[in-house]
Design a protein around this motif. Structure first.
Motif, mmCIF file in Angstrom:
data_model
loop_
_atom_site.group_PDB
_atom_site.id
_atom_site.type_symbol
_atom_site.label_atom_id
_atom_site.label_comp_id
_atom_site.label_asym_id
_atom_site.label_seq_id
_atom_site.Cartn_x
_atom_site.Cartn_y
_atom_site.Cartn_z
ATOM 1 N N VAL A 32 0.887 -1.182 0.236
ATOM 2 C CA VAL A 32 0.089 0.144 0.004
ATOM 3 C C VAL A 32 0.978 1.099 0.158
ATOM 4 N N THR A 33 0.619 2.073 -0.744
ATOM 5 C CA THR A 33 1.379 3.361 -1.006
ATOM 6 C C THR A 33 0.414 4.596 -0.958
ATOM 7 N N THR A 34 0.890 5.648 -0.773
ATOM 8 C CA THR A 34 0.059 7.044 -0.581
ATOM 9 C C THR A 34 0.532 7.891 -1.720
ATOM 10 N N LYS A 35 -0.669 8.595 -2.185
ATOM 11 C CA LYS A 35 -0.177 9.593 -3.318
ATOM 12 C C LYS A 35 -1.151 10.638 -2.941
ATOM 13 N N ASN A 36 -0.883 11.909 -3.595
ATOM 14 C CA ASN A 36 -1.996 12.955 -3.333
ATOM 15 C C ASN A 36 -2.059 13.482 -2.013
ATOM 16 N N GLN A 37 -0.827 13.565 -1.147
ATOM 17 C CA GLN A 37 -0.966 13.919 0.132
ATOM 18 C C GLN A 37 -1.363 15.197 0.057
ATOM 19 N N ASN A 38 -2.401 15.914 1.063
ATOM 20 C CA ASN A 38 -2.543 17.227 1.139
ATOM 21 C C ASN A 38 -2.843 17.775 2.419
ATOM 22 N N LEU A 39 -2.463 18.666 2.906
ATOM 23 C CA LEU A 39 -2.880 19.255 4.231
ATOM 24 C C LEU A 39 -3.631 20.726 3.997
#
Length: 182
Positions: free
Chosen positions: A127-134
């Motif tokens: 599992v990877t992450t993308k489009n991280q947004n704060l």
């Protein structure tokens, strides 16, 4: 009894599943904090690293110990976690009430649990992450990310994910945990 390829008594070597305690490096508590949510409500969190690349513990109990400036214990809150080989982990106790002003948070491990390290390897994450947004950093911060299962054959289920928000000086200012069913 040391009666084979073990490097210690019933531990180590190529056949025994247990790691020898003499070969285990201590856990590294990078930071532990009481994060104020307002009034006397706090999130307790710690970031901990296991420097043992080939050994872990299936279930390890720990206690957050919150102390004031005089070293008095304001609160103790216990939990348990799996310690994966060569990994970092977030310990988290959300929304606890603390009477007094926390000056320090210690993490105390149950030593009986840390006496049985098992040889293991960390499986590569699928599992990877993308489009991280704060966003909404001035009011109610929100962190969003897209999770991607990179395994084309196997489904992934029930992931526990933690997010840590750091300030410009790399001090943790918020921690959150959520369960995701993929």
């Amino acid at each position: 009894k040391q009666n084979g390829t073990e490097t210690g008594v019933d531990c180590g070597g190529s056949i025994c599943a247990l790691s020898c305690l003499a070969e285990i490096k201590p856990m590294n508590i990078v930071w532990a904090k009481a994060l104020n949510l307002g009034k006397s409500s706090y999130d307790l969190a710690a970031y901990v690293e296991n420097p043992n690349a080939k050994s872990g513990v299936k279930s390890a109990r720990y206690t957050f110990r919150v102390l004031d400036n005089d070293g008095r214990i304001l609160l103790e809150k216990s939990g348990s976690t799996e310690i994966s080989p060569g990994s970092g982990m977030v310990l988290f106790a959300p929304r606890v009430a603390i009477v007094g002003v926390p000056a320090r948070v210690d993490v105390v491990w149950n030593q009986d649990d840390l006496s049985r390290w098992v040889k293991a390897l960390v499986p590569s994450s699928i599992v990877t992450t993308k489009n991280q947004n704060l966003k909404n950093t001035d009011s109610t911060p929100r962190f969003d990310a897209t999770l991607v299962n990179t395994d084309l054959v196997n489904d992934v289920g029930n992931l526990t994910l933690s997010a840590i928000i750091y300030d410009a000086l790399r001090r943790p200012i918020a921690v959150s945990r959520t369960l995701v069913d993929m």
